[in-house]
Design a protein around this motif. Structure first.
Motif, short mmCIF file in Angstrom:
data_model
loop_
_atom_site.label_atom_id
_atom_site.label_comp_id
_atom_site.label_asym_id
_atom_site.label_seq_id
_atom_site.Cartn_x
_atom_site.Cartn_y
_atom_site.Cartn_z
N LYS A 8 3.76 18.37 15.00
CA LYS A 8 4.77 18.56 15.44
C LYS A 8 4.52 18.95 17.32
O LYS A 8 4.43 19.71 17.28
N GLU A 9 5.20 18.12 17.55
CA GLU A 9 5.13 18.55 19.08
C GLU A 9 7.51 17.94 19.60
O GLU A 9 7.27 17.89 20.96
N GLN A 10 8.16 18.34 19.52
CA GLN A 10 9.56 17.97 19.23
C GLN A 10 9.72 16.28 19.67
O GLN A 10 10.81 16.58 20.79
N GLN A 11 8.70 15.73 19.34
CA GLN A 11 9.39 14.26 19.70
C GLN A 11 9.81 13.05 18.74
O GLN A 11 10.83 12.72 19.05
N GLU A 12 10.20 13.56 17.75
CA GLU A 12 10.69 13.27 16.65
C GLU A 12 11.80 13.49 16.48
O GLU A 12 12.09 15.41 16.43
N PRO A 13 12.76 12.42 16.50
CA PRO A 13 14.43 13.77 16.15
C PRO A 13 14.73 14.45 15.00
O PRO A 13 13.75 14.29 14.17
N ALA A 14 14.69 15.86 15.22
CA ALA A 14 14.58 16.36 14.06
C ALA A 14 16.10 16.12 12.93
O ALA A 14 16.53 15.30 13.62
N VAL A 15 15.58 16.60 11.75
CA VAL A 15 17.05 16.72 10.53
C VAL A 15 17.71 17.89 11.12
O VAL A 15 16.65 18.56 10.05
N LEU A 16 18.76 18.18 10.69
CA LEU A 16 19.12 19.46 10.28
C LEU A 16 20.21 18.05 9.26
O LEU A 16 21.53 18.20 9.15
N ILE A 17 19.87 19.49 7.99
CA ILE A 17 21.09 19.14 6.94
C ILE A 17 21.05 20.34 6.88
O ILE A 17 21.92 21.41 6.37
N LEU A 18 23.21 19.57 7.21
CA LEU A 18 24.21 21.23 6.37
C LEU A 18 24.88 20.69 4.43
O LEU A 18 25.38 21.76 4.66
N ASP A 19 24.61 19.71 4.68
CA ASP A 19 25.83 19.04 3.46
C ASP A 19 24.97 18.37 2.34
O ASP A 19 24.33 17.23 3.07
N ALA A 20 24.39 18.09 1.67
CA ALA A 20 23.51 17.24 0.67
C ALA A 20 23.90 16.99 -0.40
O ALA A 20 23.74 16.02 -0.71
N ASP A 21 25.35 16.97 -0.60
CA ASP A 21 26.10 16.21 -1.91
C ASP A 21 26.54 15.34 -1.39
O ASP A 21 26.41 14.14 -2.62
N GLU A 26 16.56 9.03 -0.90
CA GLU A 26 15.97 7.44 -0.47
C GLU A 26 16.60 7.11 0.86
O GLU A 26 16.54 6.64 2.43
N GLN A 27 18.37 7.15 1.50
CA GLN A 27 18.05 7.62 2.70
C GLN A 27 17.81 8.25 3.73
O GLN A 27 17.62 8.68 4.46
N LEU A 28 17.59 9.83 3.26
CA LEU A 28 16.48 10.75 3.86
C LEU A 28 15.20 10.62 4.34
O LEU A 28 15.01 10.21 5.83
N SER A 29 14.74 9.51 3.47
CA SER A 29 12.96 9.29 3.29
C SER A 29 12.56 8.65 4.86
O SER A 29 11.33 9.80 5.23
N PRO A 30 13.47 7.66 5.28
CA PRO A 30 12.88 7.03 6.27
C PRO A 30 12.75 7.82 7.80
O PRO A 30 12.04 7.82 8.77
N LEU A 31 13.54 9.09 7.94
CA LEU A 31 13.52 9.96 8.80
C LEU A 31 12.76 11.03 8.51
O LEU A 31 12.89 11.89 9.73
N LEU A 32 11.49 11.15 7.49
CA LEU A 32 11.42 11.32 7.27
C LEU A 32 9.66 10.98 7.62
O LEU A 32 8.62 12.37 7.58
N ALA A 98 16.92 25.35 22.13
CA ALA A 98 16.07 26.26 22.26
C ALA A 98 14.54 25.98 21.98
O ALA A 98 13.41 26.30 22.80
N THR A 99 14.87 25.27 21.26
CA THR A 99 12.68 24.81 21.06
C THR A 99 12.36 23.47 22.02
O THR A 99 11.86 22.79 21.52
N ASP A 100 13.27 22.92 22.86
CA ASP A 100 13.20 21.95 23.54
C ASP A 100 13.34 20.60 22.72
O ASP A 100 12.00 19.55 22.82
N HIS A 101 14.00 20.23 21.50
CA HIS A 101 14.12 18.84 21.32
C HIS A 101 15.40 17.95 22.14
O HIS A 101 16.30 18.60 22.30
N LYS A 102 14.71 17.15 21.36
CA LYS A 102 15.24 16.14 22.55
C LYS A 102 16.56 15.41 21.45
O LYS A 102 17.57 14.44 22.23
N ALA A 103 16.88 15.47 20.27
CA ALA A 103 16.93 13.98 19.07
C ALA A 103 16.96 14.84 17.99
O ALA A 103 16.41 15.62 17.47
N ALA A 104 18.72 14.70 17.37
CA ALA A 104 18.05 15.15 16.12
C ALA A 104 19.46 14.29 15.09
O ALA A 104 20.27 13.87 15.61
N HIS A 105 18.64 14.14 14.26
CA HIS A 105 20.29 13.35 12.59
C HIS A 105 20.46 15.23 12.08
O HIS A 105 20.32 15.67 11.26
N LEU A 106 21.93 14.83 12.31
CA LEU A 106 23.12 15.07 11.58
C LEU A 106 22.98 14.58 10.20
O LEU A 106 24.24 13.67 10.40
#
Length: 204
Positions: A8-21, A26-32, A98-106
């Motif tokens: 990990k060097e914060q290059q990949e978009p982070a994945v922030l999961i607020l609700d998984a319902d 299989e929708q998440l898998s490509p993001l990981l 704060a951890t210098d991530h450039k992108a995220a999937h919400l």
């Protein structure tokens, strides 16, 4: 140290999961695929853990943390971030900045809440997954992309004028609550005087 954390060097978009319902694994898998940082709210935790996903950060109330200390060992080296009053989105984005991530999937946030992101959009590139739809912001006021023959959703300030151009011709229309647009296969360009979001149906 697991390989999961070594790369990990914060290059990949982070994945922030607020609700998984409303999401399937299989929708998440490509993001990981490229081992992103994964943040999960306490409400989505059980479902996400059932998928066997390695979690880096749990966004949780102090009371949840106190009664779930075993997670620190089971998911080592996971960390808790305190989020009171359901301010999981705010706490998650603050951590990523704060951890210098450039992108995220919400995940688990309604596209209707997109405008609550405010100035955060200037600091981090955000994509929303809302059910079967993926939304991304157009901050420049001008957008051009190749689409298959499909329907897209344009989400923006009510009444803001859009100029749409593609093989169907040119169209000027105001944004309404649910501006659904049929686009032909090929390049579609969209211009507007302010920020708007494009939604594509990526799962069916």
């Amino acid at each position: 140290m697991s390989s999961h954390h070594f790369v990990k060097e914060q290059q990949e978009p982070a994945v922030l999961i607020l609700d998984a319902d409303q999401i399937r694994f299989e929708q998440l898998s490509p993001l990981l695929e490229w081992v992103p940082t994964v943040l999960v709210s306490e409400y989505a935790l059980d479902r996400v853990l059932s998928w066997g996903i390695k979690i880096d950060v749990i966004l949780a109330s102090v009371s949840f943390q106190a009664t779930n200390q075993q997670l620190l060992e089971e998911q080592y080296p996971v960390k808790f971030i305190a989020a009171e009053g359901e301010l999981y989105l705010e706490a998650g984005l603050e951590f990523l900045l704060a951890t210098d991530h450039k992108a995220a999937h919400l995940i688990g946030i309604s596209h209707i809440s997109a405008f609550d992101l405010g100035t955060k959009l200037d600091l981090i590139t955000i994509t929303l997954l809302d059910g079967d739809w993926k939304y991304y912001p157009v901050k420049s006021g001008e957008f051009k992309k190749w689409f298959p023959d499909s329907t897209i959703h344009i989400h923006g300030k009510e009444g803001m004028p859009l100029q749409v151009q593609n093989d169907n011709g040119e169209l000027i229309l105001p944004i309404t609550y649910a501006t659904m647009l049929e686009v032909p296969e090929g390049i579609t360009s969209i211009k507007a005087p302010g920020i708007f979001w494009i939604g594509e149906q990526v799962y069916s």
